[in-house]
Write a protein that holds these residues in place. Structure first.
Motif, PDB file in Angstrom:
ATOM      1  N   ALA A 399     -40.482  10.691  16.363  1.00 10.20           N
ATOM      2  CA  ALA A 399     -39.649   9.269  17.099  1.00 10.20           C
ATOM      3  C   ALA A 399     -40.552   8.441  17.281  1.00 10.20           C
ATOM      4  O   ALA A 399     -41.708   9.243  17.785  1.00 10.20           O
ATOM      5  N   THR A 400     -40.699   7.189  17.239  1.00  8.31           N
ATOM      6  CA  THR A 400     -41.262   6.574  17.839  1.00  8.31           C
ATOM      7  C   THR A 400     -40.558   6.007  18.963  1.00  8.31           C
ATOM      8  O   THR A 400     -39.719   5.500  19.054  1.00  8.31           O
ATOM      9  N   ILE A 401     -41.289   5.673  20.419  1.00 11.53           N
ATOM     10  CA  ILE A 401     -40.517   5.288  21.524  1.00 11.53           C
ATOM     11  C   ILE A 401     -41.865   3.947  21.656  1.00 11.53           C
ATOM     12  O   ILE A 401     -42.502   4.100  21.695  1.00 11.53           O
ATOM     13  N   ALA A 402     -41.051   3.107  21.404  1.00 13.29           N
ATOM     14  CA  ALA A 402     -41.171   1.424  21.776  1.00 13.29           C
ATOM     15  C   ALA A 402     -41.826   1.113  23.229  1.00 13.29           C
ATOM     16  O   ALA A 402     -41.489   2.503  24.372  1.00 13.29           O
ATOM     17  N   ALA A 403     -42.873   0.788  23.109  1.00 15.32           N
ATOM     18  CA  ALA A 403     -43.607   0.376  24.178  1.00 15.32           C
ATOM     19  C   ALA A 403     -42.948  -0.631  25.346  1.00 15.32           C
ATOM     20  O   ALA A 403     -41.612  -1.574  24.819  1.00 15.32           O
ATOM     21  N   GLY A 404     -42.285  -0.057  26.349  1.00 10.38           N
ATOM     22  CA  GLY A 404     -41.527  -0.913  27.341  1.00 10.38           C
ATOM     23  C   GLY A 404     -40.446  -0.597  27.445  1.00 10.38           C
ATOM     24  O   GLY A 404     -38.669  -1.384  28.103  1.00 10.38           O
ATOM     25  N   THR A 405     -39.779   0.689  26.540  1.00 14.05           N
ATOM     26  CA  THR A 405     -38.068   0.862  26.252  1.00 14.05           C
ATOM     27  C   THR A 405     -37.634   2.039  27.062  1.00 14.05           C
ATOM     28  O   THR A 405     -36.735   2.169  26.916  1.00 14.05           O
ATOM     29  N   LEU A 406     -38.537   2.987  28.283  1.00 17.82           N
ATOM     30  CA  LEU A 406     -37.883   3.991  28.524  1.00 17.82           C
ATOM     31  C   LEU A 406     -37.009   3.234  29.680  1.00 17.82           C
ATOM     32  O   LEU A 406     -36.982   1.904  30.945  1.00 17.82           O
ATOM     33  N   ALA A 407     -36.096   4.336  30.250  1.00 13.67           N
ATOM     34  CA  ALA A 407     -34.570   3.623  30.952  1.00 13.67           C
ATOM     35  C   ALA A 407     -35.348   3.873  32.742  1.00 13.67           C
ATOM     36  O   ALA A 407     -34.977   3.188  33.305  1.00 13.67           O
ATOM     37  N   PHE A 408     -35.835   4.901  32.843  1.00  9.21           N
ATOM     38  CA  PHE A 408     -36.360   4.968  34.075  1.00  9.21           C
ATOM     39  C   PHE A 408     -37.451   3.896  35.296  1.00  9.21           C
ATOM     40  O   PHE A 408     -37.130   3.715  35.622  1.00  9.21           O
ATOM     41  N   GLU A 409     -38.285   3.657  33.978  1.00 11.21           N
ATOM     42  CA  GLU A 409     -39.397   2.437  34.907  1.00 11.21           C
ATOM     43  C   GLU A 409     -39.582   1.725  33.553  1.00 11.21           C
ATOM     44  O   GLU A 409     -40.045   1.746  32.501  1.00 11.21           O
ATOM     45  N   LYS A 410     -39.451   0.658  33.917  1.00 14.22           N
ATOM     46  CA  LYS A 410     -39.473  -0.666  33.641  1.00 14.22           C
ATOM     47  C   LYS A 410     -41.374  -0.312  32.670  1.00 14.22           C
ATOM     48  O   LYS A 410     -41.999  -0.039  33.554  1.00 14.22           O
ATOM     49  N   ASN A 411     -41.800  -1.249  31.437  1.00  9.94           N
ATOM     50  CA  ASN A 411     -42.630  -1.445  31.132  1.00  9.94           C
ATOM     51  C   ASN A 411     -43.620  -0.236  31.000  1.00  9.94           C
ATOM     52  O   ASN A 411     -44.748   0.126  30.947  1.00  9.94           O
ATOM     53  N   THR A 412     -42.327   0.560  30.209  1.00  8.95           N
ATOM     54  CA  THR A 412     -43.157   2.703  30.172  1.00  8.95           C
ATOM     55  C   THR A 412     -42.588   2.903  28.934  1.00  8.95           C
ATOM     56  O   THR A 412     -40.792   2.874  28.883  1.00  8.95           O
ATOM     57  N   PRO A 413     -43.235   3.454  27.863  1.00 11.58           N
ATOM     58  CA  PRO A 413     -44.872   3.563  27.891  1.00 11.58           C
ATOM     59  C   PRO A 413     -45.212   2.518  27.937  1.00 11.58           C
ATOM     60  O   PRO A 413     -44.805   1.259  27.390  1.00 11.58           O
ATOM     61  N   ALA A 414     -46.613   2.077  28.198  1.00 10.75           N
ATOM     62  CA  ALA A 414     -47.248   1.415  28.179  1.00 10.75           C
ATOM     63  C   ALA A 414     -47.526   0.668  26.577  1.00 10.75           C
ATOM     64  O   ALA A 414     -48.159  -0.337  26.142  1.00 10.75           O
ATOM     65  N   GLU A 415     -47.675   1.625  25.733  1.00  7.22           N
ATOM     66  CA  GLU A 415     -48.065   1.391  24.191  1.00  7.22           C
ATOM     67  C   GLU A 415     -46.931   2.066  23.553  1.00  7.22           C
ATOM     68  O   GLU A 415     -46.403   3.772  23.819  1.00  7.22           O
ATOM     69  N   PRO A 416     -46.662   1.739  22.252  1.00  8.83           N
ATOM     70  CA  PRO A 416     -45.750   2.808  21.448  1.00  8.83           C
ATOM     71  C   PRO A 416     -46.525   4.304  21.791  1.00  8.83           C
ATOM     72  O   PRO A 416     -47.661   4.319  21.280  1.00  8.83           O
ATOM     73  N   ILE A 417     -45.857   5.255  21.221  1.00  9.03           N
ATOM     74  CA  ILE A 417     -46.006   6.323  21.570  1.00  9.03           C
ATOM     75  C   ILE A 417     -45.102   7.405  20.223  1.00  9.03           C
ATOM     76  O   ILE A 417     -43.664   6.962  20.366  1.00  9.03           O
ATOM     77  N   ASN A 418     -45.505   7.910  19.572  1.00  7.32           N
ATOM     78  CA  ASN A 418     -44.905   9.104  18.433  1.00  7.32           C
ATOM     79  C   ASN A 418     -45.009   9.792  18.755  1.00  7.32           C
ATOM     80  O   ASN A 418     -45.988  10.915  19.234  1.00  7.32           O
ATOM     81  N   LEU A 419     -43.651  10.233  19.270  1.00  7.61           N
ATOM     82  CA  LEU A 419     -43.511  12.332  18.724  1.00  7.61           C
ATOM     83  C   LEU A 419     -43.525  12.586  17.716  1.00  7.61           C
ATOM     84  O   LEU A 419     -42.065  12.621  17.514  1.00  7.61           O
ATOM     85  N   GLY A 420     -44.469  13.475  17.514  1.00  9.22           N
ATOM     86  CA  GLY A 420     -44.005  14.204  15.874  1.00  9.22           C
ATOM     87  C   GLY A 420     -44.160  15.489  16.474  1.00  9.22           C
ATOM     88  O   GLY A 420     -44.660  16.165  17.370  1.00  9.22           O
ATOM     89  N   TRP A 421     -43.098  16.463  14.850  1.00  5.46           N
ATOM     90  CA  TRP A 421     -43.257  17.672  15.217  1.00  5.46           C
ATOM     91  C   TRP A 421     -43.588  18.164  13.514  1.00  5.46           C
ATOM     92  O   TRP A 421     -43.437  17.911  13.356  1.00  5.46           O
ATOM     93  N   GLU A 422     -45.080  18.708  13.759  1.00  9.42           N
ATOM     94  CA  GLU A 422     -45.898  19.323  12.581  1.00  9.42           C
ATOM     95  C   GLU A 422     -44.788  20.679  12.371  1.00  9.42           C
ATOM     96  O   GLU A 422     -44.425  20.628  11.034  1.00  9.42           O
ATOM     97  N   THR A 423     -43.786  20.951  13.193  1.00 11.12           N
ATOM     98  CA  THR A 423     -43.034  22.239  12.194  1.00 11.12           C
ATOM     99  C   THR A 423     -41.350  22.089  13.687  1.00 11.12           C
ATOM    100  O   THR A 423     -41.589  21.297  14.334  1.00 11.12           O
ATOM    101  N   PHE A 424     -40.939  22.906  12.604  1.00  9.80           N
ATOM    102  CA  PHE A 424     -39.295  23.098  13.814  1.00  9.80           C
ATOM    103  C   PHE A 424     -39.663  23.391  15.022  1.00  9.80           C
ATOM    104  O   PHE A 424     -39.276  23.555  15.945  1.00  9.80           O
ATOM    105  N   SER A 425     -40.708  24.712  15.145  1.00 11.29           N
ATOM    106  CA  SER A 425     -40.714  25.329  16.234  1.00 11.29           C
ATOM    107  C   SER A 425     -41.534  24.262  17.357  1.00 11.29           C
ATOM    108  O   SER A 425     -40.945  24.295  18.584  1.00 11.29           O
ATOM    109  N   ASP A 426     -42.611  23.251  16.870  1.00 11.06           N
ATOM    110  CA  ASP A 426     -43.010  22.515  17.947  1.00 11.06           C
ATOM    111  C   ASP A 426     -41.660  21.321  18.590  1.00 11.06           C
ATOM    112  O   ASP A 426     -42.180  21.171  20.002  1.00 11.06           O
ATOM    113  N   ALA A 427     -40.805  20.774  17.790  1.00 15.62           N
ATOM    114  CA  ALA A 427     -39.907  20.074  17.799  1.00 15.62           C
ATOM    115  C   ALA A 427     -38.607  21.302  19.381  1.00 15.62           C
ATOM    116  O   ALA A 427     -38.187  20.941  19.884  1.00 15.62           O
TER     117      ALA A 427
END
Length: 472
Positions: A399-427
């Motif tokens: 899942a990709t979290i676009a820059a500045g889209t988190l609800a709790f803090e403005k302008n967070t994250p500073a850059e896009p973040i990919n939350l990747g899960w190689e395995t089901f266990s990782d997720a």
């Protein structure tokens, strides 16, 4: 932060597929194009109802289990070996075992189950039936008609679940007479769960304190896997967990903040159990499932999250432990800690009695006890099913979290973040630890929840596969 099926489709470069045809019809699908099964289409309707409804996590998990068991039983009537879960359901003769009949029976079963669970959604659900070529008002249970098969299977399951301990007819109200020791304004025992007052003035009570008494699918009772007690309030191990949480919380990275919000699955979302139904949809597309494969996977996932909710809520009620907000404010009153005063406040020094989780002040902590983590239990159980069903732990989703889209803090994250899960266990592990990052669970609640979830997943797999293979 809620998630949608579209985000997963974009990750695959797909955009969905055409509806299947009605009873006796046959839809045309372009060569080499993946067509989503009618089972996954009804999974979509279920998730829409969950997102728009007001069910708590364990009720959501039960609804998933019911709907997908109704789909499974209707499908099993047309399979050569599978056995339905209910008595009074008979296998249909070979001449009737067509995919069109299966799809028709599945649709009526899903429609009846969803209409029972979400009566406010009947208009939308009826529109789905019309789109599929069916007449929603047809309530026949004639055995040699697929409409009758679907209606009959759903009725048996619905009637069986009326007396399963959930108290659905009573609006899922508590049946055990639970009374909290602490009030939103007075803490009489800081080791015990406290009802909280949110910034919007709401003070929701304990969601489903009776849920450990609900009848599971794969276990003898909700207490069958009950874990040992967590570290005692104020003990050295307990204080270590408090120190650990505060240390992590005071040094949250943008990635950890993104993880906390992505997995929050709070109000107006599909909630933690529904999150894994979205993942099942993604796997269906990744592996180009047939209708048979989708029905089996959803049946197993649905009962895994249902049983996970039951065993997690049994532990919650048994130990009734306080959430970090109550414990930290009691233990560290008069001491300086690092924390957030609210959205966009920034990390700051404050008195421990004012400490807040990294959560919306309008839903600062879910209204039920800390031990064990429902997120961890739901996720580990579902991951165990996906791992066994696919024959591999490989997931490969993100899942990709676009820059500045988190609800709790403005302008967070500073850059896009990919939350990747190689395995089901990782997720599953990330879902669990997200609650530590969010400041609403201690380490033991997450760790033991994951252990419980894996045990639930194994138990559901064994029983579910006995039905699927005809060995039950």
């Amino acid at each position: 932060m809620d998630i949608t099926r579209r985000s997963f489709l974009l990750g695959l470069g797909l955009s969905g597929a055409a509806l299947t045809a009605g009873c006796g019809g046959g839809g045309m699908v372009a060569p080499n194009r993946y067509s989503r099964s009618v089972a996954m289409q009804w999974n979509d309707e279920l998730l829409l109802s969950l997102r728009g409804g007001k069910l708590g996590p364990p009720m959501t998990a039960r609804a998933i289990g019911i709907v997908h068991t109704c789909l499974y039983d209707a499908w099993a009537c047309y399979d050569t070996v599978a056995k339905p879960t209910q008595l009074g359901i008979t296998r249909r003769p070979v001449a009737e075992r067509t995919q069109a009949n299966q799809e028709c029976a599945l649709s009526y079963a899903a429609f009846r189950a969803l209409s029972n669970l979400f009566p406010d959604d009947v208009t939308r659900l009826s529109q789905r039936m019309v789109a599929l070529g069916y007449v929603a008002s047809d309530t026949t249970e004639q055995a040699d008609l697929p409409i009758g098969v679907g209606n009959h299977c759903a009725r048996l399951i619905i009637e069986g679940r009326v007396v399963d301990g959930a108290n659905q007819p009573g609006g899922y109200a508590d049946t055990t007479g639970y009374k909290p020791i602490n009030t939103p304004d007075v803490i009489n025992d800081p080791s015990q769960w406290q009802q909280l007052r949110f910034a919007n003035g709401k003070a929701p009570g304990y969601i489903a304190p009776h849920w450990g008494n609900v009848r599971p699918f794969s276990l003898s009772s909700g207490s069958a896997l009950r874990p040992s007690a967590p570290p005692a309030y104020g003990s050295p191990e307990y204080l270590r967990q408090v120190e650990q949480l505060l240390g992590v919380y005071a040094n949250l990275t943008d990635t950890q903040k993104a993880i906390a919000e992505y997995w929050a699955d709070g109000p107006s979302s599909v909630l933690p159990p529904g999150h894994w139904c979205l993942f099942a949809d993604w796997i269906s597309m990744r592996d180009r499932h047939t209708l048979d494969e989708d029905v089996k996977l959803l049946f197993l996932i649905g009962n895994a999250v249902m049983d996970a909710g039951i065993v997690a809520w049994d532990a919650k009620r048994t130990y009734n432990t306080s959430r970090p907000i109550t414990a930290i404010r009691s233990l560290l009153v008069g001491q300086e800690v690092m924390g957030y005063a609210g959205p966009d406040s920034g990390l700051q020094r404050m008195d421990g009695r004012l400490w807040m989780p990294y959560q919306s002040p309008n839903f600062v902590t879910p209204p039920f006890p800390e031990f064990v983590s429902g997120h961890s239990t739901f996720s580990a159980a579902a991951a165990e099913i996906l791992k066994r069903f696919t024959g591999s732990n490989i997931f490969g989703n993100y899942a990709t979290i676009a820059a500045g889209t988190l609800a709790f803090e403005k302008n967070t994250p500073a850059e896009p973040i990919n939350l990747g899960w190689e395995t089901f266990s990782d997720a599953a592990d990330q879902a669990g630890i997200s609650r530590l990052y969010g400041g609403i669970h201690f380490e033991s609640g997450d760790r033991i929840g994951r252990q419980l979830g894996r045990l639930v997943g194994e138990a559901v797999w064994q029983k579910g596969m006995a039905y699927i293979t005809g060995a039950a």
